[in-house]
Design a protein around this motif. Structure first.
Motif: not given
Length: 113
Positions: A14, A83, A85-86, A113
């Motif tokens: 992440q 950037s 993200k999941s 993560s």
């Protein structure tokens, strides 16, 4: 026969970045509106962004972290993702827009993560 070959995916943490590529053969790449799509597990394929010569358009929810670009001399489309993200995890595809040709295999993006 038009072929789309996506690459550049992988496992990323992440907040990391990726640059995806899509090589197109067998068609008139320069004259097409080219787009990126993604399909998350258990969800329908969704549109991310499209490009035509020097103009770009983005799905509203994708603005800010995604940058589409192309090299017409190389018949290649790119997608820079920042950037991560999941929810960015999934298989990423390129194709023409708005109509679609047969899909390539896509490139898998995994976000940890």
């Amino acid at each position: 026969q038009v072929q789309f070959v996506e690459s550049g995916g992988g496992a990323v943490q992440q907040g990391g970045s990726l640059r995806l590529s899509c090589e197109v053969s067998g068609g008139e790449f320069e004259s097409w509106v080219m787009a990126w799509y993604r399909q998350a597990p258990g969800r329908q394929r969704e549109y991310i962004a499209r490009s035509y010569y020097e103009t770009e358009w983005y799905e509203d929810s994708m603005k800010g972290r995604f940058t589409i670009s192309r090299d017409n001399a190389k018949n290649t489309l790119y997608l820079q993702i920042h950037s991560l993200k999941s929810e960015d995890a999934g298989v990423y595809y390129c194709n023409i827009w708005p109509d679609h040709l047969p899909w390539g295999r896509g490139t898998q993006v995994t976000v940890s993560s």
